[in-house]
Motif scaffolding. Sequence first.
Motif, PDB file in Angstrom:
ATOM      1  N   LEU A  22       1.143  -1.317  -0.119  1.00 49.17           N
ATOM      2  CA  LEU A  22      -0.309  -0.430  -0.527  1.00 49.17           C
ATOM      3  C   LEU A  22       0.905   0.874   0.282  1.00 49.17           C
ATOM      4  O   LEU A  22       0.564   2.823  -0.495  1.00 49.17           O
ATOM      5  CB  LEU A  22      -1.199  -0.365   0.899  1.00 49.17           C
ATOM      6  N   ALA A  23       2.147   1.134   0.582  1.00 51.07           N
ATOM      7  CA  ALA A  23       2.919   2.637   0.760  1.00 51.07           C
ATOM      8  C   ALA A  23       3.888   2.123  -1.073  1.00 51.07           C
ATOM      9  O   ALA A  23       4.621   3.461  -0.917  1.00 51.07           O
ATOM     10  CB  ALA A  23       3.904   2.340   2.013  1.00 51.07           C
ATOM     11  N   SER A  24       3.906   1.455  -1.226  1.00 47.79           N
ATOM     12  CA  SER A  24       4.699   1.597  -2.494  1.00 47.79           C
ATOM     13  C   SER A  24       4.205   2.594  -3.474  1.00 47.79           C
ATOM     14  O   SER A  24       5.183   2.790  -4.683  1.00 47.79           O
ATOM     15  CB  SER A  24       4.208   0.308  -2.686  1.00 47.79           C
ATOM     16  N   SER A  25       2.853   2.805  -3.605  1.00 49.81           N
ATOM     17  CA  SER A  25       2.365   3.728  -4.752  1.00 49.81           C
ATOM     18  C   SER A  25       1.337   4.387  -4.199  1.00 49.81           C
ATOM     19  O   SER A  25       0.794   4.285  -3.626  1.00 49.81           O
ATOM     20  CB  SER A  25       1.949   2.651  -6.098  1.00 49.81           C
ATOM     21  N   LEU A  26       1.164   5.991  -4.891  1.00 47.34           N
ATOM     22  CA  LEU A  26       0.331   6.989  -4.765  1.00 47.34           C
ATOM     23  C   LEU A  26      -1.099   6.228  -5.644  1.00 47.34           C
ATOM     24  O   LEU A  26      -2.092   6.774  -5.113  1.00 47.34           O
ATOM     25  CB  LEU A  26       0.622   8.246  -4.089  1.00 47.34           C
ATOM     26  N   ASP A  27      -0.742   5.348  -6.660  1.00 51.39           N
ATOM     27  CA  ASP A  27      -1.679   4.972  -7.418  1.00 51.39           C
ATOM     28  C   ASP A  27      -2.765   3.494  -7.230  1.00 51.39           C
ATOM     29  O   ASP A  27      -2.421   3.494  -6.883  1.00 51.39           O
ATOM     30  CB  ASP A  27      -1.030   4.531  -8.788  1.00 51.39           C
TER      31      ASP A  27
END
Length: 853
Positions: free
Chosen positions: A147-152
């Motif tokens: 979940l923290a890997s991308s703001l998409d």
Amino acid sequence: MHTLLSKTLSHPDGESTFRQLAEAIPQLVWTARPDGFHDYFNQRWYDYTGSNFDVTQGDGWRLPFHPEDVPEAQTRWQHSLRTGDTYEVEYRCRRHDGVYRWFLGRAQPVRDADGRIVKWFGTCTDIDEQKRVTDSLRFLTQADALLASSLDYETTLAALTRLAVPQLADWCSIDIQGEDGVVRLLAVAHVDPSKVKWAHELRKRYPPDPKDPHGLHEVIRTGRSSVLPDISDSLLVASCRDKEHLRIARELGLRSALTVPLTARGRTFGALALVTAESGRRFTPTDVVFAEQLASRAALAVDNARLYGNALRAEERFRSLVSASAQAVWVRRPDGLVEEDSPSWRAFTGQSYEDYRGHGWLSAIHPEDQERVRRGWEAARALKQPYEVEMRVRLPDGRYAVTLCRAVPLFNADGTPREWIGTTTDITAQRHAEESSRRLESEQRARQLESLRIKVSEVLSREEAPSRLLQDCAGAMVRSLPALALVQVWGWSREFRALVLEGTAGLTVPSSIQPTRLELGEGFAGTVGQTRQPLLVNDVLQHPGARAREWMRAQGLVSFVGTPLLVSGQLVGVLSVFGRSPLEEEALATLATVADAVAQGLERRRAELALQEHARELARSNEELQQFAYVASHDLQEPLRMVASYTQLLARRYQGKLDSDADEFIAYAVDGVNRMQRLIQDLLAYSRVGTRGHEFKPIDSGRALEKSLANLKALVDESEATLVQGKLPMVMADETQLIQLFQNLVGNALKFRGKTPPRVLVEAEREGNEWRFTVEDNGIGIEPQYYERIFVIFQRLHGKEEYPGTGIGLAICKKIVERHGGRIGLDSQPGQGTTFWFTLPAIPTPSPQGATS
């Protein structure tokens, strides 16, 4: 332990004793021969697996194991048998109800005194909860990282569904409610990706029922989780919408389902669904708690991504707004210094970043505004309150623009300012427009006031009674200023020592409440009259001087303006005005101007009436005096002629017969009588100018001069005078008086001659609507200080011995000229002669249309 077991098993009753001990142990216990053949399981094993010894002896122990875990368990077991090492493995073991739980299997070899293995002693310890907790933490760690890997967040949630299967369920899906309120399937995953299309097809053909109490919409609407631990066939029948729907549901083999809300910061905007099928797993309350934790993390990630996206869009909009705005937008640090570049400020002022950073921006402010702006800015920073100031800012071309500067502080969580955001707006055009508007309004008010003053002046110029004029003035004010509901004009009566109502317009005041006379200090108008100061009241109903409050409340009157009518500091009246809306000071100034005109006009009219009355009295007095002079001079002639006749008779009869004194006395008496006769005749002629004049008619002034010269022929001959007559016009005149006018002026020219024979020139010149006649001589002349005196009756500049006369001739000339509507005067140089001039109206000439000009 193993030594104890070895001793126990070596005893003849050891096997029985061991099994009693094994039954007392809370774990699953088993034993195997040295070759690995399982020859014993305690009762707990059978209770858990639901099997019996015939099934599990030997290699049957593998049957309850999860198929995926059997190879590993078998490998390790064979290894221990070969090496005699301790056996240890984790595996899933099926319970009698089909549920798999995690166990830790351990076995130790039991050796005899020679070290040979005589038995394997094993235990199965339930570590399912421990295992699940560990797996859950591991899964949540993986989920957090994902979940923290991308703001998409859409891509991230899709990956999360794939991560959830098969660890959490056979199916995992996430639905998101959009800004339009529509719930749409964002992602779905299955252990077999080829089945994902079934989920999309099923969603397309049978979308979730918004009214389903256990469905997706209910979870999103309420924010509460929904769990179906066991999906029975009857439940499928009840929930499916048609046979096809039921067929698909049955083929999917759904066993259990739970749906948890995606809730972040108190707002639910989606749901995460987990469904089991092939695994046959049933969800428990523990699974619900775990799923809610996962959903909470996912929701927070989604909300953060959305907030970040919104922040990016807001910043983008802010930057776009800054770029597109005509304002100069700037940011300052909490200490008030400029640190961040502002392209709009650079474009607005022409300053470079190096010029305006820090406190350099102040140098762009007009020198007269700098100190005021700096103090205001420091005060706003100290109070942490919004800042607003109007100032002049230098533009790139050197001109100064009037600007409005506004700034607001942005605060940190602890309440301290983080930064200040401000704008500088060019309001020069706005100020010009406002100035033009004010000027236009001022001009409009001036025109309105001028119109009112003209109307008031027109009213006051009429020759009517003052009370009538004041009434009309009040009416003119109401018509010109519609905002005035009631206008009253009070006049000051010296007789009553009170204000008397002389004019009222607008609202009709009932006679029962309308006083016609006010003492000073009584009511609003009386207060104004007493103080002689203007009075503005915008809450008349609350004012202590208010009268007839109920009537004023019914009429909606709320304001009053009173202005004293003063002339040279003396009170002549009061102008009082009532309005239905609050009046401003400007209204007071306007009414003061009108009041001054009313006061001046009223006093002037009163003065005119007094003057007219005085003039009438004077005219009557003059008429009586002229009549008296005429009657007196006329009646005195008869006795005077008698005295003259007898004194002349005495002179002729007794001249030389009496002594010399008697002759001298008789001569004095005769001379006195003669002079008295001439004086009376002149006085009678003077009085006849006004009382016995003839009607004016066209007269040839040349012929009038000739007649007058004929009367003076003896004097002309005696003085050897030269008379020159210019071309003289026709005039409207009394011929007799015109002859007398010429005769007196020419006679004076002949009488007051010098040493040379007199020369007299009479001529006329047209000047507008009148003729200017001149009688020029070369006589002794007149000193300038006597120019006015000589026209006063009985005034003489010389003794009668030097120049005989009565001193009435020029007074008669003046009276004749004024009776004809003209003027008379003279120009003279002592010793060089005098020029008398007088004017007479010209005879009007017919216009081309027959009218007179």
